[in-house]
Scaffold this motif. Sequence first.
Motif, PDB file in Angstrom:
ATOM      1  N   PHE A 193       0.887  -1.086   0.100  1.00 37.49           N
ATOM      2  CA  PHE A 193      -0.026  -0.013   0.059  1.00 37.49           C
ATOM      3  C   PHE A 193       0.887   1.422  -0.079  1.00 37.49           C
ATOM      4  O   PHE A 193       0.446   2.234  -0.783  1.00 37.49           O
ATOM      5  CB  PHE A 193      -1.086   0.069   1.277  1.00 37.49           C
ATOM      6  N   ARG A 203      -7.054  -1.635 -10.742  1.00 35.11           N
ATOM      7  CA  ARG A 203      -8.508  -1.345 -10.779  1.00 35.11           C
ATOM      8  C   ARG A 203      -8.682   0.025  -9.893  1.00 35.11           C
ATOM      9  O   ARG A 203      -8.421  -0.203  -8.599  1.00 35.11           O
ATOM     10  CB  ARG A 203      -9.229  -2.480  -9.950  1.00 35.11           C
ATOM     11  N   TRP A 204      -9.247   0.994 -10.464  1.00 38.16           N
ATOM     12  CA  TRP A 204      -9.339   2.416  -9.917  1.00 38.16           C
ATOM     13  C   TRP A 204     -10.636   2.441  -8.965  1.00 38.16           C
ATOM     14  O   TRP A 204     -11.820   2.722  -9.965  1.00 38.16           O
ATOM     15  CB  TRP A 204      -9.105   3.370 -10.795  1.00 38.16           C
ATOM     16  N   LEU A 205     -11.059   2.152  -7.968  1.00 34.27           N
ATOM     17  CA  LEU A 205     -12.339   2.064  -7.253  1.00 34.27           C
ATOM     18  C   LEU A 205     -12.927   3.337  -7.001  1.00 34.27           C
ATOM     19  O   LEU A 205     -14.103   3.542  -6.958  1.00 34.27           O
ATOM     20  CB  LEU A 205     -11.917   1.540  -5.925  1.00 34.27           C
ATOM     21  N   HIS A 214      -9.299  -0.111  -1.535  1.00 28.72           N
ATOM     22  CA  HIS A 214      -8.975  -1.389  -1.590  1.00 28.72           C
ATOM     23  C   HIS A 214      -9.028  -2.200  -0.261  1.00 28.72           C
ATOM     24  O   HIS A 214      -9.378  -3.451  -0.124  1.00 28.72           O
ATOM     25  CB  HIS A 214      -7.680  -1.676  -2.360  1.00 28.72           C
ATOM     26  N   GLU A 226      -4.746  -5.216  -6.569  1.00 23.28           N
ATOM     27  CA  GLU A 226      -5.384  -4.657  -7.646  1.00 23.28           C
ATOM     28  C   GLU A 226      -5.279  -3.155  -7.546  1.00 23.28           C
ATOM     29  O   GLU A 226      -5.468  -2.541  -8.540  1.00 23.28           O
ATOM     30  CB  GLU A 226      -6.883  -5.047  -7.846  1.00 23.28           C
ATOM     31  N   LEU A 227      -4.375  -2.875  -6.780  1.00 20.72           N
ATOM     32  CA  LEU A 227      -4.044  -1.499  -6.565  1.00 20.72           C
ATOM     33  C   LEU A 227      -3.324  -0.971  -7.831  1.00 20.72           C
ATOM     34  O   LEU A 227      -2.392  -1.663  -8.108  1.00 20.72           O
ATOM     35  CB  LEU A 227      -2.988  -1.179  -5.414  1.00 20.72           C
ATOM     36  N   GLU A 285      -7.865   5.139  -2.973  1.00 22.82           N
ATOM     37  CA  GLU A 285      -7.332   3.780  -3.197  1.00 22.82           C
ATOM     38  C   GLU A 285      -6.983   2.966  -2.213  1.00 22.82           C
ATOM     39  O   GLU A 285      -7.530   1.624  -2.121  1.00 22.82           O
ATOM     40  CB  GLU A 285      -6.502   3.773  -4.425  1.00 22.82           C
ATOM     41  N   GLY A 331      -5.308  -5.630  -1.481  1.00 26.53           N
ATOM     42  CA  GLY A 331      -4.488  -4.736  -2.313  1.00 26.53           C
ATOM     43  C   GLY A 331      -3.733  -5.192  -3.445  1.00 26.53           C
ATOM     44  O   GLY A 331      -3.136  -4.421  -4.012  1.00 26.53           O
ATOM     45  N   THR A 350     -12.980  -3.356   0.364  1.00 25.97           N
ATOM     46  CA  THR A 350     -13.610  -4.437  -0.438  1.00 25.97           C
ATOM     47  C   THR A 350     -13.345  -5.699   0.098  1.00 25.97           C
ATOM     48  O   THR A 350     -14.272  -6.589  -0.051  1.00 25.97           O
ATOM     49  CB  THR A 350     -13.200  -4.408  -1.834  1.00 25.97           C
TER      50      THR A 350
END
Length: 450
Positions: A10, A255-257, A138, A251-252, A134, A249, A141
Amino acid sequence: MTQTPLTSRFVDFAGALDLREVPDEAVRAAKSAILDWLGVTLAGSAEPLAGALLAARAGDRGGPSTVVGAGRTASPETAALVNGACAHALDFDDYLAEGVIHGTAPLVAALLAVAEDRGRTGADLLAAFVAGYEVHAHLSTVLGQPLIHRGYHPTGVLTHLGTAIGVGRLIGLGPELLATCLGLAGTQAAGLLASFGTMGKPLHSGKAAADAVLSASLAEAGYTGSTSVLDGERGLPVVLTGIDDEQLGAELGTRWLVADNAIKPYAACGAIHASIDAAIRLSRVVDPARIDRVRCDVSAVTVRAAAIPRPATGLEAKFSTQYAVASALLSGTSPASHFTDGATGRADVRALTERVDLVSTYERITRARVEVTQTDGTRHEDTVDWAKGSPGNPMTGDDTARKFLDLAANRIGPSVAAEVVAFVEGLEKQSDLRDLAALVRGSEPARADG
């Protein structure tokens, strides 16, 4: 037990983020979130909790950071505290449905306070916002729903982390100090569902903002803390949820949440919105005088966090699916005025609220099915797959701007509100965030003599 370096994952993401490489969709969503924050914070600054917080911090005046809508300034930490709580005061601020988290309320509160103090640019704030959002998105989720089912408020817990990362990024902390900043914020992270329906809930957002400012300042000054707060059996995920997930994390950066961020059309818990949508549509076909029973198929989270059966105050009504559905069925609308102390006393709404049953059916909070049975046995139903504002049925940019103008006009006037919209639209080109802060500072309320 797996010992995955989640903290580094992160921290490294946030430190390396380049705004130029963030997809346009995510940047647009970030600016919409910031504009929405300004509107709900201005509106929240008129709530009683704002006066109480300012009274509690009466000695902190004249600092470098704006207290939105209060006509005054304070230290960055106090400004972040008050603005973070005001942003969440009406429960009208945005949310991430998948993570069941309010990502923007504390984050912008902290970033604006620090940006004003440090003289940062709009691009600086925007990059720090995306990085911080982000991070806690992340985390949410995976951890959001488990936290709720253990009685924690994910916003109170997880936004401490993303907000601290955002502030650390804004002031230029390197990887080691960013990790320390995250550790200091993580050890302060808290928030209980027991606070819902009281001023304690928006305090979660205010504290996340203030604690993030404190954590970043302490790390910068050499104060030490854990640099592995997300890792191992003593890390936050395992301690609070029992989850040890090495994919946390993963998909950091891919994938832009923030692009899934939901702007609210109703001033109530996001887990209620789908039911409100269905109730409004059903109001066009049912006879209010002949409603016998109402069944709402909702998410397990809704039953857990938004099911106060007999709300006595406006704050409690924001977390009562039963009340919100009854009110929408009887009026065909769901304005912010329905979630006030006076509105909860209406006899017809209170009577119908007693006849609304909730059934845990769905996993996703954006889904709901409302069925109305009338006294003659006829039934009407409506199913909503994506609540208005959520990713499958989003508010448009124009919707968000209108919401902001409606909320802001009474606090700063229509012409200044229009200036704010233009400022945020070109945020990445703005050279000094102090100009934005001045627009939303407002006027200090007159005090009675004696």
